[in-house]
Design a protein around this motif. Structure first.
Motif, short mmCIF file in Angstrom:
data_model
loop_
_atom_site.label_atom_id
_atom_site.label_comp_id
_atom_site.label_asym_id
_atom_site.label_seq_id
_atom_site.Cartn_x
_atom_site.Cartn_y
_atom_site.Cartn_z
N GLY A 62 0.76 -1.35 -0.05
CA GLY A 62 -0.19 0.07 -0.03
C GLY A 62 0.74 1.30 -0.03
N ALA A 72 0.57 -5.94 7.46
CA ALA A 72 -0.99 -5.78 7.25
C ALA A 72 -1.34 -5.07 8.46
CB ALA A 72 -1.51 -7.26 7.20
N GLU A 113 -0.23 -1.32 7.84
CA GLU A 113 -1.18 -0.57 6.49
C GLU A 113 -2.54 -0.17 7.08
OE1 GLU A 113 -2.41 -1.41 2.08
OE2 GLU A 113 -1.18 -2.87 3.07
N GLY A 125 -5.69 1.75 5.73
CA GLY A 125 -6.32 0.94 4.63
C GLY A 125 -7.65 0.50 4.50
N LEU A 154 -5.25 -7.78 3.11
CA LEU A 154 -4.26 -6.82 3.24
C LEU A 154 -3.03 -8.03 3.78
CD1 LEU A 154 -5.54 -3.93 5.32
CD2 LEU A 154 -4.69 -3.94 3.00
#
Length: 280
Positions: free
Chosen positions: A39, A103, A106, A112, A119
């Motif tokens: 990302g 993850a 992010e 996110g 993710l």
């Protein structure tokens, strides 16, 4: 677990482990800045130097997982050898936990919008590239360096070897001394061994009271290769290794007038010895 293959020491040694972690960290840093996974495209509004700082912090966070994993591996190595299965599972765990960490970062830091499962899936894919590529490169380098060091040691050992072979009988009495390059092969004959050697333009023989098995142990420092229950040859005098009707034969001259059979029980050892010579 008893039948698990043990990882070579040079793969998991402390010094090589440190080199591997440092190389992986550098690879991850450049990978993130060039490929911009996890990302990172959402960071489009930051300056390049801010992105460098952020990616550096991201790499350091990920390396914590790797360092903890390698510390556990070093602790295990003190108690028992590191097996291939353990090494593979350690790498798999590093990929998963590092991917989970990225993850979470992010989702929390970058805000996110994708589900955590998505993710995590993407992060594990990218983490696999970040870890497996430098791991493979470093392991290949360690294996090459170890082979080179072994080859250099072998060359030094060969240079230090005596130029003459001393043959002693079963009572340890010296009976014959031959220049190593002149020895052709040995042939067992009951409780005797016939020694064939080059003398000028002729091939001569000498009968020595001893066993081939005992001479094989006594002459372990010389380039002698056991190829048959009754034969042992000077590997440097072999001209051709030829397979004829399913059986290997060693040509000790160019025209095949002097051939030595290779029994099936020694075929693998003989072919491996010549492959090693080619690699050297």
């Amino acid at each position: 677990m008893k039948n698990s293959k043990v990882i070579p020491e040079y793969f998991v040694g402390r010094r090589n482990t440190i080199l591997q972690v440092v190389f992986t960290a550098l690879f991850a840093f450049f990978f993130i800045n060039i490929y911009r996974p996890f990302g990172a495209g959402e960071w489009y509004d930051v300056r390049w130097w801010a992105f460098l700082l952020a990616s550096g912090a991201l790499v350091m966070a990920g390396m914590v997982v790797v360092i903890l994993s390698r510390l556990l591996m070093q602790l295990r190595k003190r108690r028992r050898p590191v097996t291939l299965a353990y090494y593979i599972w350690s790498v798999v765990a590093e990929i998963f936990f590092m991917g989970a960490l990225y993850a979470v970062l992010e989702l929390v830091v970058l805000g996110g919008v994708r589900p955590f499962g998505v993710l995590l899936y993407v992060a594990v894919q990218n983490t696999s590239l970040i870890l497996l590529i430098p791991y493979l490169i470093s392991l290949l380098f360690f294996a090459w360096r170890e082979k080179k060091m072994s080859l250099d040691a072998l060359v030094r050992q060969i240079r230090k070897r005596p130029q003459f072979i001393l043959f002693r009988d079963e009572n340890e009495v010296l009976r014959l001394t031959i220049k190593s390059s002149d020895l052709i092969y040995l042939e067992a004959s009951d409780n005797y061994v016939v020694i064939y050697f080059q003398a000028g333009m002729k091939v001569k023989s000498f009968l020595l009271r001893n066993t081939l098995k005992r001479l094989e142990q006594m002459l372990d420092d010389f380039p002698l290769l056991r190829c048959h229950r009754s034969y042992m040859v000077n590997i440097h005098r072999v001209k051709i290794l030829k397979r004829d009707k399913g059986q290997f034969k060693l040509w000790m001259d160019e025209d095949g007038q002097l051939t030595i059979p290779v029994s099936r029980s020694y075929a693998q050892a003989v072919t491996s010895a010549f492959e090693n010579l080619m690699d050297a």
